[in-house]
Design a protein around this motif. Structure first.
Motif, PDB file in Angstrom:
ATOM      1  N   SER A 226      -9.884  -1.890  -1.833  1.00 18.29           N
ATOM      2  CA  SER A 226      -8.667  -1.162  -1.466  1.00 18.29           C
ATOM      3  C   SER A 226      -8.019  -0.531  -2.692  1.00 18.29           C
ATOM      4  CB  SER A 226      -7.669  -2.096  -0.769  1.00 18.29           C
ATOM      5  OG  SER A 226      -8.067  -2.365   0.555  1.00 18.29           O
TER       6      SER A 226
ATOM      7  N   ALA B 192     -11.238   8.783   3.372  1.00 20.43           N
ATOM      8  CA  ALA B 192     -12.230   7.939   2.699  1.00 20.43           C
ATOM      9  C   ALA B 192     -13.372   7.702   3.681  1.00 20.43           C
ATOM     10  CB  ALA B 192     -11.605   6.616   2.271  1.00 20.43           C
TER      11      ALA B 192
ATOM     12  N   LEU C 299       0.890   4.366  -2.646  1.00 20.45           N
ATOM     13  CA  LEU C 299       0.645   5.721  -2.141  1.00 20.45           C
ATOM     14  C   LEU C 299       1.821   6.640  -2.472  1.00 20.45           C
ATOM     15  CD1 LEU C 299      -0.905   4.708   1.281  1.00 20.45           C
ATOM     16  CD2 LEU C 299      -2.075   6.072  -0.445  1.00 20.45           C
TER      17      LEU C 299
ATOM     18  N   VAL D  95      -5.515  11.991   2.722  1.00 21.93           N
ATOM     19  CA  VAL D  95      -6.794  11.877   2.003  1.00 21.93           C
ATOM     20  C   VAL D  95      -7.768  11.034   2.839  1.00 21.93           C
ATOM     21  CG1 VAL D  95      -7.946  10.988  -0.067  1.00 21.93           C
ATOM     22  CG2 VAL D  95      -5.717  12.118  -0.271  1.00 21.93           C
TER      23      VAL D  95
ATOM     24  N   TYR E 149      -2.161  12.888  -2.484  1.00 21.72           N
ATOM     25  CA  TYR E 149      -1.401  12.435  -1.313  1.00 21.72           C
ATOM     26  C   TYR E 149      -0.180  13.320  -1.081  1.00 21.72           C
ATOM     27  CZ  TYR E 149      -4.203   8.172  -1.743  1.00 21.72           C
ATOM     28  OH  TYR E 149      -5.235   7.271  -1.805  1.00 21.72           O
TER      29      TYR E 149
ATOM     30  N   MET F 229      -4.431   5.948   3.885  1.00 19.64           N
ATOM     31  CA  MET F 229      -4.825   7.102   3.063  1.00 19.64           C
ATOM     32  C   MET F 229      -4.882   8.363   3.908  1.00 19.64           C
ATOM     33  SD  MET F 229      -7.861   5.377   0.758  1.00 19.64           S
ATOM     34  CE  MET F 229      -8.382   6.943   0.021  1.00 19.64           C
ATOM     35  N   GLN F 230      -5.460   8.232   5.096  1.00 26.40           N
ATOM     36  CA  GLN F 230      -5.556   9.377   6.012  1.00 26.40           C
ATOM     37  C   GLN F 230      -4.166   9.874   6.397  1.00 26.40           C
ATOM     38  OE1 GLN F 230      -6.891   8.549  10.083  1.00 26.40           O
ATOM     39  NE2 GLN F 230      -8.419  10.157   9.829  1.00 26.40           N
TER      40      GLN F 230
ATOM     41  N   THR G 101      -6.270   0.256   4.675  1.00 23.07           N
ATOM     42  CA  THR G 101      -6.209   1.149   3.507  1.00 23.07           C
ATOM     43  C   THR G 101      -6.668   2.555   3.874  1.00 23.07           C
ATOM     44  OG1 THR G 101      -6.562  -0.679   1.968  1.00 23.07           O
ATOM     45  CG2 THR G 101      -7.126   1.527   1.180  1.00 23.07           C
ATOM     46  N   ARG G 102      -7.811   2.651   4.535  1.00 25.17           N
ATOM     47  CA  ARG G 102      -8.360   3.981   4.877  1.00 25.17           C
ATOM     48  C   ARG G 102      -7.445   4.716   5.855  1.00 25.17           C
ATOM     49  NH1 ARG G 102     -13.994   3.119   7.172  1.00 25.17           N
ATOM     50  NH2 ARG G 102     -14.103   5.401   7.046  1.00 25.17           N
TER      51      ARG G 102
ATOM     52  N   ARG H  34       0.834  -1.208   0.000  1.00 26.18           N
ATOM     53  CA  ARG H  34       0.000   0.000   0.000  1.00 26.18           C
ATOM     54  C   ARG H  34       0.867   1.255   0.000  1.00 26.18           C
ATOM     55  NH1 ARG H  34      -2.987  -3.978   1.845  1.00 26.18           N
ATOM     56  NH2 ARG H  34      -5.285  -3.916   1.785  1.00 26.18           N
TER      57      ARG H  34
ATOM     58  N   VAL I 113     -14.769   9.294  -1.504  1.00 28.14           N
ATOM     59  CA  VAL I 113     -13.525  10.060  -1.401  1.00 28.14           C
ATOM     60  C   VAL I 113     -13.739  11.367  -2.153  1.00 28.14           C
ATOM     61  CG1 VAL I 113     -11.045  10.109  -1.828  1.00 28.14           C
ATOM     62  CG2 VAL I 113     -12.176   7.924  -1.324  1.00 28.14           C
TER      63      VAL I 113
ATOM     64  N   LEU J 260      -7.436   3.500  -2.952  1.00 29.50           N
ATOM     65  CA  LEU J 260      -6.074   4.035  -3.034  1.00 29.50           C
ATOM     66  C   LEU J 260      -5.885   4.963  -4.230  1.00 29.50           C
ATOM     67  CD1 LEU J 260      -4.170   0.773  -2.054  1.00 29.50           C
ATOM     68  CD2 LEU J 260      -4.101   2.912  -0.755  1.00 29.50           C
TER      69      LEU J 260
END
Length: 434
Positions: free
Chosen positions: A182, A223, A33, A221, A238, A216-217, A212-213, A29, A232, A186
């Motif tokens: 996911s 979700a 990212l 970002v 990112y 992302m945070q 994943t969330r 991941r 999203v 992403l």
């Protein structure tokens, strides 16, 4: 490595302290990212394994600048702000489900035409919901083998997506793999007006989706999830300059399981109770079976019960990678162990339910199975060879079973290189075989 690993029967409780590699799930991941960031990103604690090397080589094949320092477990990726450096090319994802799903999604919403190759094992794994979603966005797919499976030649829908005037909406079934969801979460910043994903399957969430969330945070970002839809909003993409990858809790679980099974103790460094990884639930499961967890400054220690493991019935849908591990120690429990809601593991690196039942029966253990469950009765495993089906988790889990009895041999132990290439070296060191 030799093609057969002879498991050492130990008669005393283990007293282990060890390290494990970085998380495969978090590593792959983080690589995606970082590629979607605008500018260089330093990743530390990176897992180097078959899967992550396929992911890294795929990024390089797509034109990304990647600097790799394996001794320091570090990678530096020069992100390109959500735009692919190349408009054509060919990648090989090996047997890596994350690389296959994540990179297919990224290429499917980019501009250009790309060939995606995979190992024979990955070619059998489900991909149809992902391809259907990409085709609905405007991607075109040419099947180079079996329909709805890799390998493919894919022409991305980048131009159509760039010209959208409102948020993109997808319908997605994640019953066979949460990696489909996911993947789209992403790459959501690649949609200029945002992305809404409506989940059509009964399963709508899961531990890997939460990873994943959360990641992302951490990369800037959000979700959102309303129990049925993931949303999203449009963003600036990112933003991150460096990121530390957690150790792999999945890999740690084999050492914790050995401690629980033998009534001993094991500590894995840098594993902590606030880990985002779903397999932390396996440690709580070992508690239910009689173990004790202690958080120490440098990692979690698990102490197994002195009077043996307790049997139980457990729904492992949300941490199913450890179904094999529980099945491998189940014969040593005082009563039946029933593992339910794991039908989807039939479509992973191998049919893992079949692998569980086959290997247990070969060891003389009585068990019953249904489409999505297995019930294992207590018993003393007999000498046998463990068929790994080229699946790293089968090899690692049934090695733990072999610690408690004589004559267990692991066929094709080298399959562990997928995620934990020095697993048997670490184990041999702990067993005093070096």
């Amino acid at each position: 490595m030799e093609e057969i690993y002879q498991v050492k029967h130990i008669t005393e409780p283990v007293n282990w302290e060890t390290d494990v590699p970085g998380s495969k799930s978090i590593t792959n991941r983080a690589l995606l990212l970082a590629a979607l960031c605008d500018g260089p990103v330093q990743l530390n604690g990176v897992l180097f394994s078959d899967d992550s090397r396929h992911f890294l080589s795929s990024l390089q094949s797509l034109g990304y600048e990647v600097q790799i320092d394996e001794p320091k477990a570090a990678v530096r990726v020069n992100g390109n702000g959500g735009v692919l450096p190349a408009h054509s090319g060919e990648i090989h994802v090996g047997s890596a489900g994350t690389a296959a799903r994540f990179l297919t999604a990224m290429l499917g919403v980019s501009e250009g035409t790309f060939v995606i190759n995979a190992s024979g094992q990955m070619q059998k794994r489900p991909m149809q919901p992902l391809f259907e979603a990409l085709i609905s966005l405007g991607a075109s797919v040419e099947w180079l083998g079996e329909t709805w499976h890799l390998p493919v030649r894919i022409t991305g829908a980048g131009a159509q997506i760039r010209n959208m005037e409102q948020e993109a909406v997808l319908n997605l079934d994640i019953s066979s793999s949460t990696q489909f969801l996911s993947a789209f979460l992403l790459i959501a910043p690649m949609f200029p007006h945002g992305l809404k994903i409506h989940i059509t399957s009964e399963k709508k969430d899961g531990s890997y989706i939460r990873i994943t969330r959360k990641m992302m945070q951490e990369f800037g970002v959000e979700a959102a999830f309303d129990s049925c839809n993931y949303t999203v909003a449009p963003s600036n993409g990112y933003q991150k300059s460096q990121y530390q990858i957690e150790p792999d809790v999945s890999g740690a679980c084999y050492f914790y399981a050995a401690a629980a099974m033998t009534g001993g103790t094991a500590k894995v460094h840098h594993v902590h109770l606030d880990s985002m990884q779903g397999d932390m639930k396996f440690l709580r499961l070992l508690e239910q079976m009689g173990g004790t967890l202690t958080e120490e400054s440098d990692g979690i220690r698990l102490t197994g019960p002195s009077d043996g493991l307790k049997g139980l019935e457990v729904n492992m849908n949300d941490f199913s990678d450890q179904a094999l591990t529980l099945a491998a120690i189940a014969p040593y429990a005082s009563s039946d162990v029933k593992i339910t809601h794991i039908g989807h593991i039939r479509g992973q690196e191998c049919d893992r339910l079949y692998a569980i039942v086959t290997n247990l029966r070969n060891a003389g253990i009585i068990c019953e199975e249904g489409e999505d469950w297995v019930c294992i009765h207590p018993g003393k495993p007999q000498p046998c060879q463990i068929e790994t089906f080229d699946d790293h988790r089968v090899a690692m889990a049934f090695t733990v079973m072999g610690l408690g009895c004589d004559g267990i041999e692991i066929l094709n132990p080298g399959c562990c290189k997928k995620t934990f290439e020095n697993y048997f070296d670490v184990l041999d060191h702990l067993l005093g075989k070096h």
